[in-house]
Structures are given as C-alpha cells and as structure tokens.
Scaffold this motif. Structure first.
Motif, mmCIF file in Angstrom:
data_model
loop_
_atom_site.group_PDB
_atom_site.id
_atom_site.type_symbol
_atom_site.label_atom_id
_atom_site.label_comp_id
_atom_site.label_asym_id
_atom_site.label_seq_id
_atom_site.Cartn_x
_atom_site.Cartn_y
_atom_site.Cartn_z
ATOM 1 N N VAL A 196 32.362 42.889 22.912
ATOM 2 C CA VAL A 196 33.385 43.767 22.409
ATOM 3 C C VAL A 196 32.878 44.487 21.370
ATOM 4 O O VAL A 196 33.111 45.862 21.300
ATOM 5 C CB VAL A 196 34.514 42.713 21.737
ATOM 6 C CG1 VAL A 196 35.605 43.715 21.159
ATOM 7 C CG2 VAL A 196 35.012 41.968 22.815
ATOM 8 N N MET A 197 32.057 44.300 20.511
ATOM 9 C CA MET A 197 31.293 45.140 19.424
ATOM 10 C C MET A 197 30.530 46.269 20.004
ATOM 11 O O MET A 197 30.593 47.196 19.475
ATOM 12 C CB MET A 197 30.691 44.298 18.342
ATOM 13 C CG MET A 197 31.510 43.325 17.799
ATOM 14 S SD MET A 197 30.472 42.133 16.589
ATOM 15 C CE MET A 197 31.557 40.937 16.187
ATOM 16 N N VAL A 198 29.720 45.921 20.900
ATOM 17 C CA VAL A 198 28.875 46.974 21.695
ATOM 18 C C VAL A 198 30.225 48.017 22.499
ATOM 19 O O VAL A 198 29.678 49.197 22.099
ATOM 20 C CB VAL A 198 28.057 46.491 22.900
ATOM 21 C CG1 VAL A 198 27.410 47.429 23.561
ATOM 22 C CG2 VAL A 198 27.041 45.518 22.186
ATOM 23 N N VAL A 199 31.092 47.616 23.022
ATOM 24 C CA VAL A 199 31.872 48.548 23.599
ATOM 25 C C VAL A 199 32.562 49.449 22.332
ATOM 26 O O VAL A 199 32.855 50.706 22.516
ATOM 27 C CB VAL A 199 33.145 47.810 24.176
ATOM 28 C CG1 VAL A 199 34.211 48.778 24.649
ATOM 29 C CG2 VAL A 199 32.498 47.374 25.564
ATOM 30 N N ILE A 200 32.928 48.745 21.067
ATOM 31 C CA ILE A 200 33.250 49.452 19.982
ATOM 32 C C ILE A 200 32.524 50.536 19.452
ATOM 33 O O ILE A 200 32.864 51.622 19.339
ATOM 34 C CB ILE A 200 33.822 48.492 18.982
ATOM 35 C CG1 ILE A 200 34.938 47.706 19.317
ATOM 36 C CG2 ILE A 200 34.065 48.964 17.627
ATOM 37 C CD1 ILE A 200 35.433 46.432 18.266
ATOM 38 N N ALA A 347 41.323 47.659 24.829
ATOM 39 C CA ALA A 347 41.115 48.077 26.279
ATOM 40 C C ALA A 347 40.047 47.054 27.038
ATOM 41 O O ALA A 347 40.359 46.391 27.917
ATOM 42 C CB ALA A 347 40.671 49.577 26.626
ATOM 43 N N PHE A 348 38.848 46.875 26.139
ATOM 44 C CA PHE A 348 37.835 45.947 26.773
ATOM 45 C C PHE A 348 37.982 44.574 26.554
ATOM 46 O O PHE A 348 38.002 43.778 27.605
ATOM 47 C CB PHE A 348 36.525 46.195 26.115
ATOM 48 C CG PHE A 348 35.388 45.388 26.696
ATOM 49 C CD1 PHE A 348 34.704 45.614 27.899
ATOM 50 C CD2 PHE A 348 35.023 44.182 25.941
ATOM 51 C CE1 PHE A 348 33.723 44.714 28.481
ATOM 52 C CE2 PHE A 348 34.046 43.471 26.534
ATOM 53 C CZ PHE A 348 33.507 43.794 27.739
ATOM 54 N N GLN A 349 38.481 44.111 25.605
ATOM 55 C CA GLN A 349 38.902 42.703 25.301
ATOM 56 C C GLN A 349 40.061 42.359 26.218
ATOM 57 O O GLN A 349 40.099 41.307 26.922
ATOM 58 C CB GLN A 349 39.534 42.372 23.991
ATOM 59 C CG GLN A 349 39.511 40.938 23.651
ATOM 60 C CD GLN A 349 39.255 40.522 22.150
ATOM 61 O OE1 GLN A 349 38.624 41.241 21.408
ATOM 62 N NE2 GLN A 349 40.227 39.666 21.573
ATOM 63 N N ILE A 354 41.670 39.257 31.026
ATOM 64 C CA ILE A 354 42.552 39.188 32.194
ATOM 65 C C ILE A 354 41.553 39.257 33.445
ATOM 66 O O ILE A 354 41.732 38.345 34.334
ATOM 67 C CB ILE A 354 43.360 40.422 32.447
ATOM 68 C CG1 ILE A 354 44.553 40.088 31.365
ATOM 69 C CG2 ILE A 354 44.174 40.516 34.070
ATOM 70 C CD1 ILE A 354 45.397 41.349 31.226
ATOM 71 N N GLY A 355 40.404 39.872 33.360
ATOM 72 C CA GLY A 355 39.515 40.126 34.530
ATOM 73 C C GLY A 355 38.667 38.530 34.768
ATOM 74 O O GLY A 355 38.483 38.163 36.024
#
Length: 399
Positions: A196-200, A347-349, A354-355
């Motif tokens: 999550v942090m990478v996506v942030i 969005a990513f989390q 759900i995925g």
C-alpha cells in the motif's frame, strides 16, 4: 465587519472562530463534502452488521458475548469520527507544520513493534499491545504520515512560487522520508502494508508533477526488488505460501489455499440477493478464517449477494470519486498531493482486499477501509477523511 458570515472557517487563518463556525449558515457545513462523509458512515455501519454476523456465534473469540465485536466496531467508528472532526478543526495546513513531529512519532511506534513490546497476529509481528484487550498497529498511521511528509516536501517550493514543479533533489528527499518507515514495516514483516505504501508513493509522485522518469524508475526498481526479496528468502514461509496459492489455487486447497477457496465458495453461494442476513452457511459454520477483518467482504457476498457486495463497492467508489474531485479542485499543490495520496491508498487497499476474496489477488491481510473490524485501520481512514474535508473546506467558495 461582524456577523455570522464575516469570519473565517474555524481552524484556518489568524481569525479562528472556534466551534461556533460549525453552526453558522453558509459556512463549514456548506463546504463539507457530504457524499464522502455519508458514504464513509454508511460503509462503517454496514461493516458493523457484517462484523456482528461473522462473530456472534464465535464463542472462541467473542468471550461469550455475541455483541463483543459489534460494540467495539461501533466504538472504533465513533473514535474515528471524532478524529475526523478534530482533523477538520485543526486543518491540513496546521498539520503541515506538525509533520516532523507526526513523522517522528510514527517511526518511533513502528520501531517499538520490533522490541519485546510488539506482538504477533496471524504471522505478522505488526502490533503493540496497549492493555485491556486492545492493540495498536502503527503501520496504519505511517500511511498518513508518508502522505503528509512527502506532500510537505514536494509542494514546499512550488506553493511558494519558487519552482513550477519539484526538482530532483526534492524528490530524493521525499523518497528517503518514505523509505525509512517502509523498511521498518518490511522487517515485521507486513508485506501488505508495504504494498500500500509503495502505491501511495507512486500516487503522490504522479500528483506532484515530478518527472515521469521517477515513476518508471521506481516501477523498475520495485520489480527488481521483488525478485531480490524472493531470491534472498527474505519473506516468511507463510507469505511465500500465500503467493504460491494465488499462482495455483489448486496447489493445496486444504492448506495454504484454504482461505481463498472458502472465500470464493462463500461469495459464490450468495448469488444475486444472498442467502439472507445471518443465514449464510459458510459464515455461520465458521468456514472462512478472519471473517470479521480481512475477509469481511465474504459475509456481504454470501448473505447480501451481488447486490450487497455491489453496494459496498459503489460506496467506496463514491468516496474515491469525491476525493479525486477534491484533488483536482484545490488551488494548492500540497492539498492536491495529500488528496491524491489518499485516493491511491483507498483505491489499492480496497481492490486488494476485495480481490483476494475473489481469488484475483494474493492474500495479504489488508482490511477493507471503513468496513473491516480493527481500531487502528478505522482511526487512520477517518483521519484521512478529515484531511479530505479540510482541503475542501479551505478552497475558495467560488470553486
């Protein structure tokens, strides 16, 4: 000049008017983003029902009280809502000046996890026991401080008018700020939070106007880092098994693939309208592990069906849509970066959580924002809502 409409919004500027501003006509209430607020509240209340359904018969964890997790989820929601109000009142600009303190505190807390004060839950040494049956997961708050810290650095010279966009030196400083807590969280290990942090970080860089070479460079470095982590056996066995089960769901359906297989059975059995609230056989039979936290979406899928699961996704979509609008409409780069970082986070989390219940993403132990049981996660996401509201409150009324 006096009167209800003459003073500034509470918490912003030298003429702070206090809580009376909350009740003034054409003021704070009008500036708040109500779709975000109402959607987040709806998600939290839906989560309360799902958490109750998943735990009411779990005498092994609810201490003999069917309402144990329900009461705590509602309490966490109430505390989170209060934190949101406090964040709006303080304002994201005030918090901008407190970033060094907040960042230092969050790094200190994640370091404490690596000491004897840290506790292990489901294989992840990511918690600090605080007594009374409560525990704290500092990595949730690191997500907030990474967003605020990077935004402060990347926007400083741009908002001051010195630069049209962040220079390379500023980007390096921002990446260094994010890297320190990420490495500590990786040592826990808490791979899901690191993802999550990478996506942030990527979302923040894209919103800041930094050169795209940084984004592509980080993507390449991330790919090489993932290969290195795998080859050097840095991951724990349970994490490797989760990825193996994701790559091949039939590898060990009664072992490493059990969680995903049971989750898919639960969601698939719900059909269009579900089996009925509190009537799900998978949920009642306790076949899905961690159903009040990581796999809470399976309760919705089984008992409320496609319609109930779709409603949760719709409400999350409303939050993301309005957050994107706030990011686009604010007049300062700092606010844009903060809002964009929150969008990337949520969005990513949400997609990952759900995925993984649907078998299209690996199991990583990430909660579903606003819905899953968990105090640290609930507090962090409501603080993020407060930041979004603060950014919207500060924009010019003509916008």
């Amino acid at each position: 000049m006096t009167g209800a409409n003459s003073f500034q919004v509470s918490g912003y500027g030298p003429e702070r008017a206090g809580w009376t501003r909350l009740f003034a006509r054409d003021s704070l209430a009008r500036r708040l983003d109500w779709p975000i607020l109402l959607s987040a509240l709806a998600l939290s209340l839906i989560g309360a029902v799902l958490v109750y359904s998943a735990t009411r018969n779990r005498t092994d964890i609810n201490q003999g009280d069917p309402y144990y997790f329900l009461v705590r989820h509602l309490l966490n929601t109430g505390i989170g809502f209060a934190l949101m109000i406090g964040t709006v009142w303080l304002g994201h600009r005030t918090l901008r000046g407190a970033v060094p303190i907040l960042y230092g505190a969050s790094v200190f807390l994640v370091l404490l996890v690596l000491t004897p004060l840290g506790t292990t839950v489901n294989g992840a040494h990511s918690w600090i026991a605080v007594g009374g049956g409560f525990s704290l997961q500092p990595s949730e708050f690191v997500k907030v401080t990474i967003i605020l810290g990077m935004a402060m650095l990347l926007a400083a010279r741009v908002d001051a008018g010195d630069k049209p966009y962040p220079d390379h030196r500023t980007v390096v400083q921002a990446l260094g700020l994010a890297t320190v807590p990420m490495l500590i969280v990786m040592l826990m290990p808490d791979l899901g939070s690191v993802m999550v942090m990478v996506v942030i970080v990527l979302g923040v860089l894209l919103a800041s106007g930094a050169s795209n070479r940084w984004v592509f460079g980080l993507l390449g470095a991330g790919a090489m880092g993932a290969v290195a982590v795998w080859q050097l056996h840095i991951l724990d066995d349970y994490q490797i098994n989760r990825f193996a089960a994701f790559a091949n769901p039939d590898l060990d359906p009664a072992g490493v693939g059990y969680n995903t297989n049971q989750a898919r059975i639960a969601i698939g059995s719900g059909g269009l309208t579900g089996s009925g609230l509190f009537q799900g056989s998978q949920t009642t039979g306790q076949f899905v592990p961690e159903q009040q936290t990581d796999f809470v979406f399976t309760v919705a899928g089984e008992e409320l069906g496609f319609i109930g699961g779709g409603l949760i996704i719709l409400l999350l979509g409303v939050v993301l849509w309005r957050a994107c609008r706030i990011a686009l409409e604010t007049t300062e780069l700092y606010g844009t970066i903060v809002a964009a970082g929150i969008v990337a986070w949520f969005a990513f989390q949400s997609f990952e959580n759900i995925g993984m219940t649907l078998g299209i993403m690996p199991v990583t132990g990430l909660p579903l924002p606003f819905v899953s049981y968990g105090g640290s996660s609930m507090f962090a996401v409501w603080v993020a809502v407060g930041l979004l509201q603060s950014i919207r409150v500060q924009r010019p009324m003509s916008a």
